[in-house]
Design an enzyme around this catalytic site. Structure first.
Site, PDB file in Angstrom:
ATOM      1  N   TYR A 113       9.284  -1.079  10.054  1.00  0.00           N
ATOM      2  CA  TYR A 113       8.622  -1.074  10.366  1.00  0.00           C
ATOM      3  C   TYR A 113       7.766   0.238  11.192  1.00  0.00           C
ATOM      4  O   TYR A 113       6.511   0.537  11.214  1.00  0.00           O
ATOM      5  CB  TYR A 113       7.793  -2.570  11.109  1.00  0.00           C
ATOM      6  CG  TYR A 113       6.622  -2.919  11.114  1.00  0.00           C
ATOM      7  CD1 TYR A 113       6.170  -4.232  10.119  1.00  0.00           C
ATOM      8  CD2 TYR A 113       5.870  -3.139  12.110  1.00  0.00           C
ATOM      9  CE1 TYR A 113       4.738  -4.476   9.613  1.00  0.00           C
ATOM     10  CE2 TYR A 113       4.488  -3.493  12.213  1.00  0.00           C
ATOM     11  CZ  TYR A 113       3.832  -3.703  10.770  1.00  0.00           C
ATOM     12  OH  TYR A 113       2.683  -4.511  10.608  1.00  0.00           O
ATOM     13  N   HIS A 170       0.834  -1.452   0.240  1.00  0.00           N
ATOM     14  CA  HIS A 170       0.054   0.061  -0.153  1.00  0.00           C
ATOM     15  C   HIS A 170       1.314   1.488   0.070  1.00  0.00           C
ATOM     16  O   HIS A 170       1.019   2.272   0.717  1.00  0.00           O
ATOM     17  CB  HIS A 170      -1.159  -0.206   0.704  1.00  0.00           C
ATOM     18  CG  HIS A 170      -0.701   0.684   2.790  1.00  0.00           C
ATOM     19  ND1 HIS A 170       0.579   0.776   3.044  1.00  0.00           N
ATOM     20  CD2 HIS A 170      -0.877  -0.711   3.564  1.00  0.00           C
ATOM     21  CE1 HIS A 170       0.560   0.324   4.321  1.00  0.00           C
ATOM     22  NE2 HIS A 170      -0.276  -0.477   4.803  1.00  0.00           N
ATOM     23  N   ASP A 226      -4.728  -6.870   4.505  1.00  0.00           N
ATOM     24  CA  ASP A 226      -3.623  -8.312   4.008  1.00  0.00           C
ATOM     25  C   ASP A 226      -3.681  -9.095   4.903  1.00  0.00           C
ATOM     26  O   ASP A 226      -3.247 -10.351   5.044  1.00  0.00           O
ATOM     27  CB  ASP A 226      -2.261  -7.556   5.039  1.00  0.00           C
ATOM     28  CG  ASP A 226      -2.379  -6.616   6.131  1.00  0.00           C
ATOM     29  OD1 ASP A 226      -2.895  -6.088   6.591  1.00  0.00           O
ATOM     30  OD2 ASP A 226      -0.935  -6.961   6.432  1.00  0.00           O
ATOM     31  N   HIS A 255       3.301 -10.026  10.743  1.00  0.00           N
ATOM     32  CA  HIS A 255       4.305  -9.814  10.085  1.00  0.00           C
ATOM     33  C   HIS A 255       6.066 -10.429  10.145  1.00  0.00           C
ATOM     34  O   HIS A 255       6.132 -10.831  11.747  1.00  0.00           O
ATOM     35  CB  HIS A 255       4.581  -9.132   9.206  1.00  0.00           C
ATOM     36  CG  HIS A 255       2.522  -8.144   9.121  1.00  0.00           C
ATOM     37  ND1 HIS A 255       2.895  -8.928   7.436  1.00  0.00           N
ATOM     38  CD2 HIS A 255       2.248  -6.690   9.227  1.00  0.00           C
ATOM     39  CE1 HIS A 255       1.863  -8.290   7.526  1.00  0.00           C
ATOM     40  NE2 HIS A 255       1.230  -7.443   8.091  1.00  0.00           N
ATOM     41  N   ASP A 315      -0.449  -6.718  14.208  1.00  0.00           N
ATOM     42  CA  ASP A 315       1.092  -6.110  13.651  1.00  0.00           C
ATOM     43  C   ASP A 315       1.710  -5.574  14.577  1.00  0.00           C
ATOM     44  O   ASP A 315       2.972  -5.639  14.037  1.00  0.00           O
ATOM     45  CB  ASP A 315      -0.153  -5.192  12.496  1.00  0.00           C
ATOM     46  CG  ASP A 315      -0.400  -5.268  11.844  1.00  0.00           C
ATOM     47  OD1 ASP A 315       0.110  -6.056  10.763  1.00  0.00           O
ATOM     48  OD2 ASP A 315      -1.173  -3.863  10.819  1.00  0.00           O
ATOM     49  N   GLU A 366      -7.687  -5.291   8.255  1.00  0.00           N
ATOM     50  CA  GLU A 366      -7.302  -4.913   8.117  1.00  0.00           C
ATOM     51  C   GLU A 366      -6.735  -5.595   6.667  1.00  0.00           C
ATOM     52  O   GLU A 366      -6.164  -7.453   6.701  1.00  0.00           O
ATOM     53  CB  GLU A 366      -5.651  -4.179   7.771  1.00  0.00           C
ATOM     54  CG  GLU A 366      -5.110  -3.036   6.632  1.00  0.00           C
ATOM     55  CD  GLU A 366      -3.956  -2.408   6.822  1.00  0.00           C
ATOM     56  OE1 GLU A 366      -3.225  -2.086   7.972  1.00  0.00           O
ATOM     57  OE2 GLU A 366      -3.486  -1.722   5.720  1.00  0.00           O
ATOM     58  N   HIS A 416      -2.699  -0.803  15.432  1.00  0.00           N
ATOM     59  CA  HIS A 416      -2.812   0.378  14.506  1.00  0.00           C
ATOM     60  C   HIS A 416      -4.061   0.919  13.952  1.00  0.00           C
ATOM     61  O   HIS A 416      -3.815   1.705  13.720  1.00  0.00           O
ATOM     62  CB  HIS A 416      -1.639   0.674  13.520  1.00  0.00           C
ATOM     63  CG  HIS A 416      -1.906  -0.246  12.420  1.00  0.00           C
ATOM     64  ND1 HIS A 416      -1.786   0.415  11.138  1.00  0.00           N
ATOM     65  CD2 HIS A 416      -1.693  -1.290  11.802  1.00  0.00           C
ATOM     66  CE1 HIS A 416      -2.190  -0.485  10.165  1.00  0.00           C
ATOM     67  NE2 HIS A 416      -1.877  -1.681  10.995  1.00  0.00           N
ATOM     68  N   HIS A 472      -7.638  -8.300  13.378  1.00  0.00           N
ATOM     69  CA  HIS A 472      -7.288  -6.658  12.834  1.00  0.00           C
ATOM     70  C   HIS A 472      -7.559  -7.071  11.437  1.00  0.00           C
ATOM     71  O   HIS A 472      -7.553  -8.452  10.866  1.00  0.00           O
ATOM     72  CB  HIS A 472      -5.489  -6.857  12.442  1.00  0.00           C
ATOM     73  CG  HIS A 472      -5.477  -5.844  11.698  1.00  0.00           C
ATOM     74  ND1 HIS A 472      -6.419  -4.107  11.992  1.00  0.00           N
ATOM     75  CD2 HIS A 472      -3.978  -5.363  11.623  1.00  0.00           C
ATOM     76  CE1 HIS A 472      -5.396  -3.239  11.000  1.00  0.00           C
ATOM     77  NE2 HIS A 472      -4.452  -4.074  10.936  1.00  0.00           N
TER      78      HIS A 472
HETATM   79 FE1  FEO Z   1      -2.632  -3.120   9.679  1.00  0.00          FE
HETATM   80 FE2  FEO Z   1      -0.350  -6.301   8.396  1.00  0.00          FE
HETATM   81  O1  FEO Z   1      -2.206  -4.905   8.916  1.00  0.00           O
END
Ligand code: FEO
Length: 405
Positions: free
Chosen positions: A196, A24, A82, A229, A164, A80, A145, A78
């Site tokens: 990150y 992104h 991904d 991640h 995250d 988001e 986040h 979460h």
């Molecule tokens: Fe906030 Fe890895 O997405």
């Protein structure tokens, strides 16, 4: 890569994205992973899903352990894209599974899918779910986040699924920090942690500090941190927590980042004596050209350093576009505890350096004024001025940095 056991009966079932370089808009030169986890217990539980392109890989990893139809619970930490955009594929395989999610997560999920057909259970901090030998504790982490974010803790295993938080964009066959630091290095891992944090979590340092304090108050012991991640921390969980706390508390290197762009090399030429001036005060200095560097890397180098010297030529009376883009990106990250000066060349009436200072004030960071401007091309005398400017800035940075010791 196949599933990997991280605790007895608890498996990583995620996917490695070796190819992603634009996440992104955030450049990811090391690639990334989408981590999700399967807990084999009386009630088989999946913690998080993966990006939709990788759904089949994760499903195959789950199948290598158990038929997905047997999954009873799914935790969505979460929403988001991904992490959540394969939930429909998973729910097609275990339609009776219960989904555990925060209220804000539930609302967000309903914007992506028709959730009326799913058994969605809203949880908040302190709620628990017994899955057999283990109990999951949910901890909301709003704005770490996203508003919906939460973490899930497994007391019996001292294991935190941190979503995250504590993540890094690293694609690797190593799943654990001890493996990665053997194959690569601890400094490479630390660099990815800072990268990150700088690009994702910089705006939320104060929330982060409070949340870590809250977690400590809950009496939670952690021996493994499993983020969504990158690398899982089982050897150095304290290292990554302390690194986050240091960054949230305003720690940085006593160093200067000269970040610049240039039209006809005049602003670039100013960076060389300026860098020498900084270095001769005994502090480290990096020189980063914006058009030659991924923006996320420039942001990381900015964040690592206490001082920023921003170089911008004047183009049509304003900042050079790549410099303006960098500052706009930085504005969203709301940096704190940094000091900045600006310099650059101009040919007509100038304006870029003045605009850079206006931007620094919007950012709310300390400024070192006035800036340094050069007409057309630096002369020998201008080289000396650039050296003196670098040296004077470095002295100011040393003084400013001492406030954080
Ligand atoms: Fe906030 Fe890895 O997405």
């Amino acid at each position: 890569m196949k599933s990997v056991e991280l605790k007895n009966g608890i498996y990583w079932v995620g996917a490695i994205d070796w190819a992603v370089r634009d996440f992104h808009g955030y450049e990811t030169p090391r690639g990334t992973t989408y981590n999700n986890y399967l807990l084999m217990d009386d009630e088989i539980t999946l913690v998080d899903t993966v990006k939709h392109d990788f759904a089949e890989i994760s499903i195959q990893n789950i199948r290598s352990i158990v038929e997905p139809a047997k999954i009873k619970n799914i935790v969505i930490n979460h929403i988001e894209n991904d992490h959540m955009t394969s939930i429909d594929r998973i729910m097609a395989l275990c339609p009776d599974a219960a989904i555990y999610i925060t209220e804000k997560g539930r609302k967000g999920l309903s914007r992506f899918y028709d959730i009326s057909r799913w058994n969605v259970k809203v949880v908040k901090t302190g709620d628990t779910l017994s899955i057999g030998k283990r109990t999951l504790l949910f901890i909301e982490t709003p704005m770490l986040h996203w508003p919906d974010s939460m973490m899930t803790y497994v007391k019996e295993e001292k294991l935190l699924f941190s979503q995250d938080g504590f993540g890094q964009h690293i694609a690797s066959t190593s799943r654990f920090d001890d493996e990665y630091t053997t194959c690569q290095s601890l400094s490479e891992l630390e660099d990815a942690i800072v990268d990150y944090y700088a690009n994702i979590l910089m705006p939320f340092g104060h929330i982060l500090k409070n949340k870590i304090a809250d977690i400590e108050k809950l009496g939670i012991e952690i021996d493994t941190i499993a983020p969504d991640h990158g690398i899982i921390f089982r050897a150095h969980p304290g290292m990554v927590i302390n690194k986050y706390l240091d960054m949230a508390n305003g720690k940085s290197d006593l160093s200067v980042a000269i970040i610049y762009d240039t039209m006809w090399h005049s602003t670039e030429r100013m960076t060389i004596p300026m860098m020498k001036g900084v270095r001769d005060q005994g502090i480290d200095c990096k020189v980063i050209k914006l058009r030659a560097t991924p923006q996320s890397v420039a942001v990381k180098e900015f964040w690592k350093s206490r001082g920023l010297l921003l170089g911008t030529p004047t183009l049509n009376n304003i900042m050079y576009p790549s410099v303006a883009t960098f500052l706009t990106y930085l504005r969203g990250l709301r940096p704190k505890n940094r000091i900045a000066g600006a310099f650059g060349s101009y040919g007509w009436g100038g304006g870029a350096v003045k605009e850079a200072y206006e931007f620094f004030k919007k950012l709310g960071i300390e400024t070192f004024e006035p800036g340094l401007e050069v007409l057309y091309r630096p002369s020998r005398e201008d080289d000396l001025k650039a050296y003196d400017y670098g040296a004077a800035f470095a002295k100011k940075v040393i003084e400013y940095h001492s406030k954080f010791q």
